[in-house]
Motif scaffolding. Structure first.
Motif, short mmCIF file in Angstrom:
data_model
loop_
_atom_site.label_atom_id
_atom_site.label_comp_id
_atom_site.label_asym_id
_atom_site.label_seq_id
_atom_site.Cartn_x
_atom_site.Cartn_y
_atom_site.Cartn_z
N ASP A 18 0.57 -0.97 -0.02
CA ASP A 18 -0.22 0.31 -0.12
C ASP A 18 0.78 1.54 -0.07
OD1 ASP A 18 -2.33 -1.74 -0.02
OD2 ASP A 18 -2.81 -1.19 2.45
N LYS A 19 1.72 0.99 0.50
CA LYS A 19 2.99 2.40 0.95
C LYS A 19 3.51 2.74 -0.07
CE LYS A 19 6.93 3.62 3.71
NZ LYS A 19 7.39 3.29 2.97
N TYR A 20 3.96 1.69 -0.83
CA TYR A 20 4.16 2.05 -1.95
C TYR A 20 4.10 2.19 -3.47
CZ TYR A 20 9.01 -0.89 -0.65
OH TYR A 20 10.03 -1.21 -0.05
N ALA A 21 2.14 1.43 -4.02
CA ALA A 21 1.20 2.39 -4.63
C ALA A 21 1.65 3.89 -4.30
CB ALA A 21 0.28 1.37 -3.96
N ASP A 22 1.11 3.98 -3.36
CA ASP A 22 0.85 6.11 -2.27
C ASP A 22 2.28 6.16 -3.15
OD1 ASP A 22 -1.25 5.37 -1.25
OD2 ASP A 22 -0.26 5.71 0.35
N GLU A 23 3.70 6.07 -3.33
CA GLU A 23 4.27 6.43 -4.01
C GLU A 23 4.49 6.76 -5.71
OE1 GLU A 23 7.45 4.57 -1.74
OE2 GLU A 23 6.39 5.25 -0.01
N GLY A 24 3.28 5.51 -5.56
CA GLY A 24 3.93 4.83 -7.52
C GLY A 24 4.97 3.82 -8.04
N ASN A 25 5.21 3.91 -6.29
CA ASN A 25 6.97 2.13 -6.63
C ASN A 25 5.63 0.76 -7.10
OD1 ASN A 25 8.71 0.97 -6.61
ND2 ASN A 25 9.25 1.36 -4.62
N MET A 26 6.40 0.47 -8.60
CA MET A 26 5.82 -0.05 -9.22
C MET A 26 6.68 -1.84 -8.53
SD MET A 26 3.72 -0.34 -12.64
CE MET A 26 5.02 0.89 -13.30
N ARG A 27 8.41 -1.25 -8.24
CA ARG A 27 9.27 -2.71 -7.99
C ARG A 27 9.02 -2.68 -6.86
NH1 ARG A 27 10.33 -4.00 -12.42
NH2 ARG A 27 12.44 -3.50 -13.54
N GLY A 28 8.67 -2.20 -5.63
CA GLY A 28 8.33 -2.27 -4.57
C GLY A 28 6.88 -2.99 -4.53
N ILE A 29 5.64 -3.50 -4.79
CA ILE A 29 5.65 -4.08 -4.73
C ILE A 29 5.94 -4.48 -5.80
CG2 ILE A 29 2.23 -4.68 -5.58
CD1 ILE A 29 2.55 -1.35 -6.47
N GLU A 30 6.09 -5.30 -6.54
CA GLU A 30 6.41 -6.45 -7.25
C GLU A 30 7.45 -7.32 -5.26
OE1 GLU A 30 6.52 -4.78 -12.11
OE2 GLU A 30 8.76 -5.02 -11.03
N PHE A 31 8.13 -6.48 -4.99
CA PHE A 31 8.82 -7.12 -4.15
C PHE A 31 8.84 -7.42 -3.22
CE2 PHE A 31 10.63 -6.53 0.04
CZ PHE A 31 11.41 -7.03 0.22
N CYS A 32 7.62 -6.97 -2.22
CA CYS A 32 6.07 -7.13 -1.98
C CYS A 32 5.83 -9.25 -2.17
CB CYS A 32 5.51 -6.41 -1.67
SG CYS A 32 5.57 -5.22 -0.53
N HIS A 33 5.48 -8.71 -3.27
CA HIS A 33 4.77 -9.99 -4.14
C HIS A 33 5.54 -11.22 -3.90
CE1 HIS A 33 1.63 -12.17 -6.12
NE2 HIS A 33 2.64 -12.22 -7.58
N PHE A 34 6.76 -11.16 -4.47
CA PHE A 34 8.22 -12.69 -4.42
C PHE A 34 8.17 -12.12 -3.08
CE2 PHE A 34 7.28 -11.55 -9.11
CZ PHE A 34 7.12 -12.61 -9.40
N ALA A 35 8.55 -12.08 -2.11
CA ALA A 35 9.09 -11.92 -0.81
C ALA A 35 8.11 -13.24 -0.25
CB ALA A 35 8.86 -10.50 -0.46
N GLY A 36 6.37 -12.65 -0.31
CA GLY A 36 5.96 -13.99 0.13
C GLY A 36 5.59 -14.70 -0.40
#
Lengths: 275, 270
Positions: free
Chosen positions: B123-141
């Motif tokens: 959610d936080k990365y989405a606020d920043e428009g950081n797509m790499r960050g969201i991808e990181f969250c996905h693959f961390a899981g």
């Protein structure tokens, strides 16, 4: 402003990412991150030059999402088409997008679950396992290849047709054809299940009921199994299946039932009922 | 066990762990997971046979809605290790698989709860428009799910085959292992029952009985059943179409003949 258009390449990468939909499954919003990550190639294309719109779109797709993972690809295609229209100025509100998305979760899972989990996988797995019991590598290979060919086709055509037909497809999903597909696959699945209960369940009850020499001098042994077989072969397996269905409907955890059956097996073996 | 084997086992176990949450390519199903584990441990045939046996047991283990299946990944990999490296019988493998599946389920529930943290980070990365960050969250899981199978599998592989473990497994009395093997013959009914319940069969149960009767009294193989099932499905759908046509004709107060099932395009069937 130039027209935004999703390319075939974007759809391909959404297809690739859709294979990882459940990667970050969590108990709060389930497949939410996976859906957002899968939509990124399309979102980047249509909102790439407007950071504020992109942020909003990313947030939109981090909302709760959970459906059968193969049919989810069709939702990605449909939402992709809507996002493209929105980016080109069509009056599509956030609420509409969320509404379509959430509205599709139930009906598509209702089609996908019985077809893929209820029919396709058990039937192919039983076929593969039957061959595997002989020690042949062909068993796992047949299961793996057949299942994945159908799965990947569902993903790809889901994204492709979802995008091409867009909201038009939403109406179809509630229609008769989906219902036909679900019931048709249930018919096939149930018929195969009936066969499996009879064929691939082994119950042997060698408990001797009577033993005598008949008039011809033959030694005749009547076991519990031979009596049951003369009534109807596979009867015990059938009754066991019904008992399990009943227990499961009462919300008993399947692992508890399995442990119970193990206990029956051990006790039955100890007293000579089963062999 | 060589270091290379341990490494290969780690990779295989990690793949099955990821597959168990993704539920896509089916690497976590016993028939695949046991085969791959057998391949790594140098006894593919035992792996395939154990996989086939466990697969029958796990036929109905599925993730539907928010409900979670018992964990086939940990159960398959670890019981294959114990059967192949620890020289246990297939029967012992089946017996061990059940508690392992329950343990695996607890571990995946744990990971799926931890992943809520990544959901909020996303959610936080989405606020920043950081797509790499969201991808990181996905693959961390996804990585956590890989480790939850890979770490226990490697740990067990390192102790399997040692005297302590062998003696512990050998101390299981025969009546238990034989009894478990007997139960292994009919444990599959739980899987069948789960599949039937999930299809919400109702009046379609008649097809289940048809399949049962054909199997009891003939020698038709599974491919034959698939074909018979497809034909039954065809007639069933045809019947549904006719009923819908009658209903619609009745609704419109339809003049002319009520049954016009033949007007429906047959290509809709497939």
């Amino acid at each position: 402003m130039e027209e935004k258009k999703v390319t075939k390449n974007d759809l391909f990468w959404t297809f690739v990412r859709s294979n990882f939909l459940l990667g970050s499954f969590n108990f709060e919003r389930m497949q939410a991150i996976g859906f957002c990550v899968s939509m990124m190639p399309i979102l980047k294309r249509v909102y790439g030059d407007r950071k504020d719109e992109l942020k909003k779109a990313l947030k939109r797709h981090l909302e709760f999402f959970n459906t059968q993972p193969f049919v989810a690809a069709a939702i990605m295609g449909i939402i992709g088409a809507m996002e493209e229209k929105k980016a080109n100025g069509a009056d599509i509100s956030d609420a509409t997008l969320s509404g379509v998305k959430v509205g599709l979760i139930g009906p598509l899972a209702g089609v996908g679950d019985p077809i893929f989990w209820g029919t396709l996988r058990p039937v192919l797995a039983a076929l593969g396992a039957g061959i595997a019991l002989t020690g042949s590598l062909l068993g796992p290979i047949i299961f793996f290849v057949a299942f994945n060919v159908i799965r990947l086709a569902t993903h790809w055509y889901g994204v492709k047709y979802g995008y091409e037909k867009g909201t038009e497809l939403v109406e179809n999903i509630g229609g008769h054809q989906m219902h036909f597909l679900t019931e048709g696959s249930s018919v096939l699945g149930l018929l195969v299940m009936g066969a499996l209960v009879a064929k691939w369940t082994t119950v042997n009850m060698p408990l001797v009921i009577s033993e005598y020499d008949n008039a011809l001098g033959d030694h005749v042994v009547t076991t519990l199994q031979s009596i049951l077989d003369s009534l109807m072969p596979g009867l015990v397996a059938l009754l066991m299946t019904f008992a399990c269905m009943w227990l499961l409907k009462r919300g008993i955890n399947p692992l508890i039932i399995i442990i119970g059956l193990f206990a029956i097996g051990i006790v039955g073996y100890a007293i000579g009922l089963f062999a | 066990m060589s270091e290379f084997q341990l490494f290969a086992l780690f990779v295989v176990a990690a793949i099955t762990g990821m597959a168990s949450v993704l539920d896509e390519a089916q690497f976590h199903r016993p028939i695949i997971a046991c085969t791959l584990t057998g391949l790594v441990l140098g006894d593919v045939t035992t792996g395939v046979i154990l996989g086939g046996t466990l697969e029958m047991m796990a036929l109905g283990w599925m993730n539907v809605g928010a409900a979670m299946a018992p964990d086939a990944a940990l159960a398959s990999v670890v019981s294959a290790i114990l059967v192949i490296v620890g020289h246990q019988s297939i029967g012992a493998g089946i017996a061990l698989a059940v508690p392992l599946a329950a343990a695996g389920q607890v571990l995946t529930i744990f990971v799926r709860t931890i992943t809520v943290f990544f959901q909020h980070l996303a959610d936080k990365y989405a606020d920043e428009g950081n797509m790499r960050g969201i991808e990181f969250c996905h693959f961390a899981g996804l990585m956590l799910q890989a480790l939850r199978v890979a770490l226990p599998a490697v740990a067990i592989a390192m102790v399997a085959g040692t005297d302590t473990v062998n003696n512990a497994l050998a101390s299981i009395p025969e009546v238990i292992t034989r009894g478990l093997q007997v139960a292994g013959g009919f444990i599959v009914v739980v899987g069948y029952a789960m599949v039937i319940n999930m299809m919400n069969a109702g009046k379609l149960m008649v097809y289940f009985f048809l399949g049962f009767l054909i199997a009891v009294f003939t020698d038709v193989n599974l491919i034959g059943f698939g074909a018979i099932g497809a034909i039954c499905a065809y007639f069933h759908i045809k019947d549904m179409q006719t009923n819908i046509a009658i209903e619609e004709a009745a609704k419109t107060g339809g003049g002319g003949s009520a049954v016009e099932g033949d007007d429906i395009d047959d290509s809709e069937l497939m």
